[in-house]
Design a protein around this motif. Structure first.
Motif, mmCIF file in Angstrom:
data_model
loop_
_atom_site.group_PDB
_atom_site.id
_atom_site.type_symbol
_atom_site.label_atom_id
_atom_site.label_comp_id
_atom_site.label_asym_id
_atom_site.label_seq_id
_atom_site.Cartn_x
_atom_site.Cartn_y
_atom_site.Cartn_z
ATOM 1 N N ARG A 13 0.734 -0.966 -0.457
ATOM 2 C CA ARG A 13 0.245 -0.239 -0.471
ATOM 3 C C ARG A 13 1.108 1.104 0.058
ATOM 4 O O ARG A 13 0.676 2.581 -0.382
ATOM 5 N N ASP A 17 0.698 4.325 -3.026
ATOM 6 C CA ASP A 17 0.217 5.674 -2.527
ATOM 7 C C ASP A 17 1.218 6.817 -3.400
ATOM 8 O O ASP A 17 1.005 8.073 -3.298
ATOM 9 N N ASP A 63 -11.783 -0.507 -0.926
ATOM 10 C CA ASP A 63 -10.898 -0.495 0.081
ATOM 11 C C ASP A 63 -10.063 0.226 0.100
ATOM 12 O O ASP A 63 -9.083 0.639 1.437
ATOM 13 N N THR A 64 -8.811 0.091 -0.858
ATOM 14 C CA THR A 64 -7.391 0.379 -0.769
ATOM 15 C C THR A 64 -6.909 1.972 -1.906
ATOM 16 O O THR A 64 -6.942 2.496 -1.735
ATOM 17 N N MET A 66 -9.422 3.777 -3.998
ATOM 18 C CA MET A 66 -10.310 4.500 -3.863
ATOM 19 C C MET A 66 -9.882 5.751 -2.729
ATOM 20 O O MET A 66 -10.035 6.921 -2.805
ATOM 21 N N PRO A 67 -9.517 5.435 -1.807
ATOM 22 C CA PRO A 67 -8.836 6.303 -0.147
ATOM 23 C C PRO A 67 -7.617 6.815 -1.005
ATOM 24 O O PRO A 67 -8.038 8.427 -0.739
ATOM 25 N N VAL A 68 -7.267 6.639 -1.740
ATOM 26 C CA VAL A 68 -5.500 6.804 -2.125
ATOM 27 C C VAL A 68 -6.232 7.694 -3.708
ATOM 28 O O VAL A 68 -5.301 8.789 -3.475
ATOM 29 N N VAL A 70 -9.119 10.107 -4.384
ATOM 30 C CA VAL A 70 -9.634 10.707 -3.693
ATOM 31 C C VAL A 70 -9.030 11.117 -2.693
ATOM 32 O O VAL A 70 -8.985 12.992 -2.723
ATOM 33 N N GLU A 71 -8.216 10.904 -2.105
ATOM 34 C CA GLU A 71 -7.519 12.313 -1.722
ATOM 35 C C GLU A 71 -6.147 12.470 -2.468
ATOM 36 O O GLU A 71 -5.830 14.013 -2.370
ATOM 37 N N ASP A 105 -21.127 3.271 -4.468
ATOM 38 C CA ASP A 105 -21.329 4.831 -3.506
ATOM 39 C C ASP A 105 -19.561 5.220 -4.184
ATOM 40 O O ASP A 105 -20.015 6.410 -3.936
ATOM 41 N N VAL A 106 -18.528 4.425 -4.199
ATOM 42 C CA VAL A 106 -16.822 5.564 -4.725
ATOM 43 C C VAL A 106 -17.312 5.612 -6.354
ATOM 44 O O VAL A 106 -16.945 6.451 -6.089
ATOM 45 N N THR A 109 -17.580 10.118 -6.342
ATOM 46 C CA THR A 109 -16.802 9.960 -5.701
ATOM 47 C C THR A 109 -16.505 11.287 -7.708
ATOM 48 O O THR A 109 -15.959 12.529 -7.443
#
Ligand SMILES: [Zn+2]
Length: 237
Positions: A13, A17, A63-64, A66-68, A70-71, A105-106, A109
């Protein structure tokens, strides 16, 4: 990309990132549709667009990944093998499929383009027209029914070209199609139904990743004239 599972293309991860941070700093990641428009004009843009793509539809995407994304504000394309999501069966290389609800849901975005990767992850290299049509129609229908999205793009499972019959079906059904190949996609001279992608491997590390972006690693430094498509996930997907 199950973190640390040891599969060559499964990226830790932190490394993932770090790769995305480099892309975000360069500021040239664009949605697939926008990159296709660049490819189809002979003018070379000031900066090469980069499209980030994933295959299959494992839960890691939600889980892994999409958060990156989006950020960092990075657009991403996900090519779905719809049968695994619909039936919640294990993906070809053991990954757990995401759920339609989590994917919906994702998608809110606004960063995600959804494409097809067949229904059963079917390799189309020897497929008849009827098999290809069945695999593609089921996949496109489900994406429409479950997500309300018209799938306009396709990635061949395992990155392998289709039989002539299958390729004809793909050309008719989609605006673009992606193969493997680790080669540039030249402006004004790329068949958008035979896009090339460069898989990114954990072993690449940061220096290799940057070299790939620059078109190094035997890609002839011609990436100035190229759309380099990156993929994260299992190499054989
Ligand atoms: Zn795949």
């Amino acid at each position: 990309m199950g973190a640390g599972s040891g599969v060559q293309l499964d990226l830790p991860r932190d490394l993932f990132d770090a790769h995305m941070a480099i892309l975000a700093d360069k500021g040239d990641t664009v949605p697939l549709g926008e990159a296709l428009a660049s490819l189809q004009t002979p003018e070379v843009p000031a900066r090469d667009p980069v499209v980030v793509t994933f295959d299959d539809g494992s839960s890691d995407f939600v889980d892994t990944v999409m958060p990156v994304m989006v950020e960092r504000g990075i657009p991403v394309t996900l090519y779905l093998a719809t049968g695994y999501v619909e039936e919640q069966r294990a993906l070809p290389y053991g990954g757990r499929p995401l759920s339609w609800a989590a994917l919906a849901d994702v998608i809110t975005t606004g960063l995600v383009t959804i494409g097809s990767h067949t229904h059963n992850h079917a390799v189309l290299a020897r497929a008849s027209a009827s098999l290809a049509r069945d695999e593609i129609e089921r996949s496109v229908e489900l994406i429409g029914e479950r997500l309300g999205i018209s799938a306009e793009h396709f990635a061949y499972p395992k990155g392998l070209s289709g039989s002539p019959a299958a390729e004809a079906v793909v050309r008719q059904a989609f605006r673009s199609a992606a193969l493997g190949g680790t080669r540039p996609n030249p402006y004004g001279a790329t068949d958008v139904h035979r896009l090339r992608r460069s898989p990114v491997q954990a072993a690449d590390g940061i220096r290799w990743f940057e070299a790939k972006l620059r078109g190094g690693m035997g890609l002839e430094g011609d990436l100035r004239r190229a759309l380099d498509r990156l993929r994260y996930g299992n190499v054989t997907t």
